[in-house]
Design an enzyme around this catalytic site. Sequence first.
Site, PDB file in Angstrom:
ATOM      1  N   ASP A 168      32.371 -24.151 -94.427  1.00 49.27           N
ATOM      2  CA  ASP A 168      33.042 -22.876 -94.650  1.00 49.27           C
ATOM      3  C   ASP A 168      33.644 -22.281 -93.378  1.00 49.27           C
ATOM      4  O   ASP A 168      34.566 -21.505 -93.420  1.00 49.27           O
ATOM      5  CB  ASP A 168      32.077 -21.867 -95.304  1.00 49.27           C
ATOM      6  N   ASP A 181      26.028 -27.476 -97.295  1.00 53.61           N
ATOM      7  CA  ASP A 181      25.472 -26.330 -96.580  1.00 53.61           C
ATOM      8  C   ASP A 181      24.346 -25.763 -97.409  1.00 53.61           C
ATOM      9  O   ASP A 181      24.297 -26.003 -98.612  1.00 53.61           O
ATOM     10  CB  ASP A 181      26.531 -25.225 -96.480  1.00 53.61           C
ATOM     11  N   ASP A 195      34.283 -26.156 -89.016  1.00 49.04           N
ATOM     12  CA  ASP A 195      33.926 -27.233 -89.944  1.00 49.04           C
ATOM     13  C   ASP A 195      35.133 -28.099 -90.289  1.00 49.04           C
ATOM     14  O   ASP A 195      34.979 -29.171 -90.886  1.00 49.04           O
ATOM     15  CB  ASP A 195      33.349 -26.659 -91.248  1.00 49.04           C
TER      16      ASP A 195
HETATM   17  P1  ATP Z   1      24.064 -22.804 -93.704  1.00 48.49           P
HETATM   18  O1  ATP Z   1      24.510 -23.887 -92.791  1.00 48.49           O
HETATM   19  O2  ATP Z   1      22.787 -23.055 -94.362  1.00 48.49           O
HETATM   20  O3  ATP Z   1      25.108 -22.313 -94.614  1.00 48.49           O
HETATM   21  P2  ATP Z   1      24.717 -20.831 -92.012  1.00 48.49           P
HETATM   22  O4  ATP Z   1      25.953 -21.593 -91.769  1.00 48.49           O
HETATM   23  O5  ATP Z   1      24.811 -19.527 -92.708  1.00 48.49           O
HETATM   24  O6  ATP Z   1      23.666 -21.665 -92.732  1.00 48.49           O
HETATM   25  P3  ATP Z   1      24.703 -19.785 -89.566  1.00 48.49           P
HETATM   26  O7  ATP Z   1      25.468 -18.689 -90.172  1.00 48.49           O
HETATM   27  O8  ATP Z   1      25.363 -20.688 -88.603  1.00 48.49           O
HETATM   28  O9  ATP Z   1      24.039 -20.642 -90.662  1.00 48.49           O
HETATM   29  O10 ATP Z   1      23.441 -19.159 -88.920  1.00 48.49           O
HETATM   30  C1  ATP Z   1      22.684 -19.865 -87.993  1.00 48.49           C
HETATM   31  C2  ATP Z   1      21.618 -18.948 -87.455  1.00 48.49           C
HETATM   32  O11 ATP Z   1      22.235 -17.851 -86.808  1.00 48.49           O
HETATM   33  C3  ATP Z   1      20.744 -18.337 -88.539  1.00 48.49           C
HETATM   34  O12 ATP Z   1      19.651 -19.123 -88.803  1.00 48.49           O
HETATM   35  C4  ATP Z   1      20.331 -17.022 -87.932  1.00 48.49           C
HETATM   36  O13 ATP Z   1      19.221 -17.201 -87.125  1.00 48.49           O
HETATM   37  C5  ATP Z   1      21.508 -16.664 -87.061  1.00 48.49           C
HETATM   38  N1  ATP Z   1      22.401 -15.716 -87.754  1.00 48.49           N
HETATM   39  C6  ATP Z   1      22.979 -15.858 -88.948  1.00 48.49           C
HETATM   40  N2  ATP Z   1      23.734 -14.817 -89.252  1.00 48.49           N
HETATM   41  C7  ATP Z   1      23.643 -13.970 -88.216  1.00 48.49           C
HETATM   42  C8  ATP Z   1      24.230 -12.700 -87.903  1.00 48.49           C
HETATM   43  N3  ATP Z   1      25.057 -12.099 -88.733  1.00 48.49           N
HETATM   44  N4  ATP Z   1      23.893 -12.133 -86.751  1.00 48.49           N
HETATM   45  C9  ATP Z   1      23.077 -12.737 -85.895  1.00 48.49           C
HETATM   46  N5  ATP Z   1      22.520 -13.918 -86.112  1.00 48.49           N
HETATM   47  C10 ATP Z   1      22.790 -14.542 -87.258  1.00 48.49           C
END
Ligand code: ATP
Length: 937
Positions: free
Chosen positions: A638, A342, A642
């Site tokens: 996480d 990730d 997943d």
């Molecule tokens: P990675 O895979 O790199 O760890 P991540 O799992 O944190 O990233 P996600 O959390 O799935 O990625 O976020 C995907 C998208 O959702 C982000 O790019 C953002 O645009 C949006 N996002 C992330 N957090 C929030 C939130 N708390 N509220 C609204 N949108 C969000």
Amino acid sequence: MNPSKPASSTDSPRPEGPPWHSLPAKAVLETLQSSPDEGLSGSEARARLERHGPNVLQHVSGDSPLVLLWRQVNSPLIWVLLASAALAIALGKVTDGLIVLAVVVLNTLIGFVQEFRASKAIEALTQMVPENATVLRDGQKQAVPAAELVPGDVVLLASGDKVPADVRLLAARNLQVEEAALTGESVPSEKRLAPVDASAGVGDRTSMAFGGTHVTYGTGTAVVVATGSATELGRISQLLREAVDLQTPLTKALAIISRYITGSILVISLVLLGVGLLRGYTVAESLMAAITLAVAAIPEGLPAIVTIALAIGVQYMAARRAIIRKLPAVETLGSTTVICSDKTGTLTRNEMTVQALWTPSSTWSLSGVGYSPQGELRREGQPPGPPTEDARELLVAGVLCNDAALRPMDGVWELTGDPTEGALLAAAEKAGLKVDDSRERHARVDAIPFESENQFMATLNEDGQGGRIILLKGAPEVVLRRCTHDGPDAGKVLAEVERLASRGMRVLAMASKAVPASHGGLRPEDVTGGFRLLGLEGMIDPPREEAIHAVKACHTAGITVKMITGDHAKTAEAIGEQLGILEGGRAVTGAQLAEMDETRLREVVTSSNVFARVAPEHKLRLVRALQKEGHVVAMTGDGVNDAPALKQANIGVAMGITGTAVSKEAADIILTDDNFASIAAAVEEGRRVYDNLIKSLAFVLPTNLGLAFILIVGVAFFPIMRLGGEEVPLLAMLPTQLLWINLVATVALALPLAFEAREPDVMQRLPRHPDAPVLSRFVLMRTALVAVLMCAGATGLFLWEYNADLRRGLMHDLALAEAQTMAVTTVIMFQIFYMLNCRSLRDSVFRIGLFSNPVVYAGIGLLVLLQLGFIYLPFMQRVFDTAPLSLQELGLCALVGAAVLPVIGLEKWWRSRRARRQDRETGGRLQWRVPRRATVG
Ligand code: ATP
């Protein structure tokens, strides 16, 4: 209130308590004297903890010591040895019989103690990853250890959580709980607030959630009604047996090898028995020779050594922040060829800072880093100043559509919640807006929480003017799709998103929609369209410095690193570039993956290293495709979704801090610091463990075979002397003496190798092929070479000394005793030098540091003391027929023993020359060779 016993699904007695599931939530709260908004007070929680005890289930560790001991004894090898001992005693060779018994007892004890300690150590480690629960105490949301929960605590549940105790629901939004741990049913059950019939079975109590089950979707608030052994789970399994499985592919392979070795040695022993009889040995002597051969040549100590090496590996990995949940992972790590990681928090620091704001009419920059109040808002081309109305609206939306909280702490803010949301709060404060004021003025009525697969979050708030407003925040594409066309041109917005993303920023869009005051709650159809775009906030999250180094280390170790992220492709590319992962390529998006067929996917998954806007189900496809290409895949995860990918990967890696309980339970390894560098460290340890196992093998097998050769040569070729009318077979070593070596040397010398430090080039080699045989050509060649050398040295010196003594006019008995003592001492010296040599399989001992493993010298010191006793103590002389040696003779033994050094030195030189030649042929660089035949998943 009805305190009578509720019906239960099983016949065992129920813990006392009302039928919570059939009572309205209010009644439950009243009974437990708790409040849905405040929870318990800290002092009340402490008092209740005293009364009810901690919220833990009693664990009984796997097998009882007796079972473990029996497992050690109950092996064909031990039975052969015990039968040998009995036979020896029956033949009147009591000393020999007793020594055989001592060999058996010592090995069994060592095996038992080590296995027992290993299983305890591994068990203790799995408990190192704490389980936390989010509770309301004194009206504050806080994380507490699940063990400290008490009845009456109000807990918050979100998808991915493990339900920490038995709870009665107070509020639920699309709450689904998987209760397989309790009911065996793996389809999640929908939870509701309405009371159910008092006679409902556990699986039908939809108003409750039970400890040990998992939230798979939605959110909820609930009050704890039972903890620890009073929970349903505690009741059905008063004692949770948690066996630690110490078996791994390697131990299984070694068990098979051991069986073959034992079988062949038994056959050779029988042949030796025949040879002895043919040559005129008595039956007793022939049998004793055969028994000694069996005892000396069978590598009894091997299973213990393997277990120890693995257990030590597990402990070293824990010290480097990787907790092993499944022992085979220790081995698999050594052959990992791809790590899929990730981005957020693992490769980056997860310290989000908003640096850019964009509204349809203005562009802003924000200075300052992290969650600190310092920083200035500046409109493009203008001096710092307060936000204009449109920027204010954007910032407030970011504050309201947000579940995080910042608390001032020593001049900075402490964040509770998602770092992405924390950054939005910090940005608002820096711009001069007060988070608490905004939240008070625009109270929240309802919310749809953020879920990775939706990529948005929505809230329904008071608008401060008597109406209500729906706020939407999420990935720009997702939010834009829900905006009306009369806003700014979508193309223009997306161009701005790309501009920010290509600077490595995560970009969130905010939008709003006014609704009448009568709008009571959020339904899915409320968030499908009709929004007005407020603007964008772009935040940076810099790569971890140590991740950059770890990526480099992985590359030198022949391991490809792939980044899989939910973020925008441009953001992913920028970060991938900074980390050295992208290597000039482009990011592949989840949408592109979804359109590919299997063949194309397998090509792309090999050639691309950065995957963006990826949903959890894509991760599963990626792992499968990589495995089909022959890769051994480590994959991080996480979220609750997943889990399938973590299970499918050869090594599932979960995050100890930010990971959900579901992902942790599916994983083979848990990182206590969520850091990519810890995966690389674990790989390094995995390679070390395997190296050390091979070192132990390369030591044990040749020395055992060497002893067998010495005996075989004696029985088959040495003359039978006629002394005073008695026929005495001439042997370089008596069976008792051979057994002595076997008893002391193998244990004192082979075990320390399991503690050996890492070889300097451990991360400069290609990953080990998962199918590579344990008994490689190298181990087999080494075994033959060293065994012959040892046999030649000991037998040669014996003959030389024996003849010299006779020539000097020494009595035959004394000459024989002295020569045999020298032969034994030579073998011991040989083993000491050879063991030092085995400390590195490729390099000279000087390169790995002569004193880098002190355990080795403890083993040698012990052995030397024992051997001196063997030579000089009168009692030992009587038991083992030894004779004292002069200093010169001792020196001679050491000299002959040391002959192993130049020979093995030469062998290492020859092997490294060959490796260098291969290197030249491959252009002096590590060549990426994908092991096509790998056995995977
Ligand atoms: P990675 O895979 O790199 O760890 P991540 O799992 O944190 O990233 P996600 O959390 O799935 O990625 O976020 C995907 C998208 O959702 C982000 O790019 C953002 O645009 C949006 N996002 C992330 N957090 C929030 C939130 N708390 N509220 C609204 N949108 C969000």
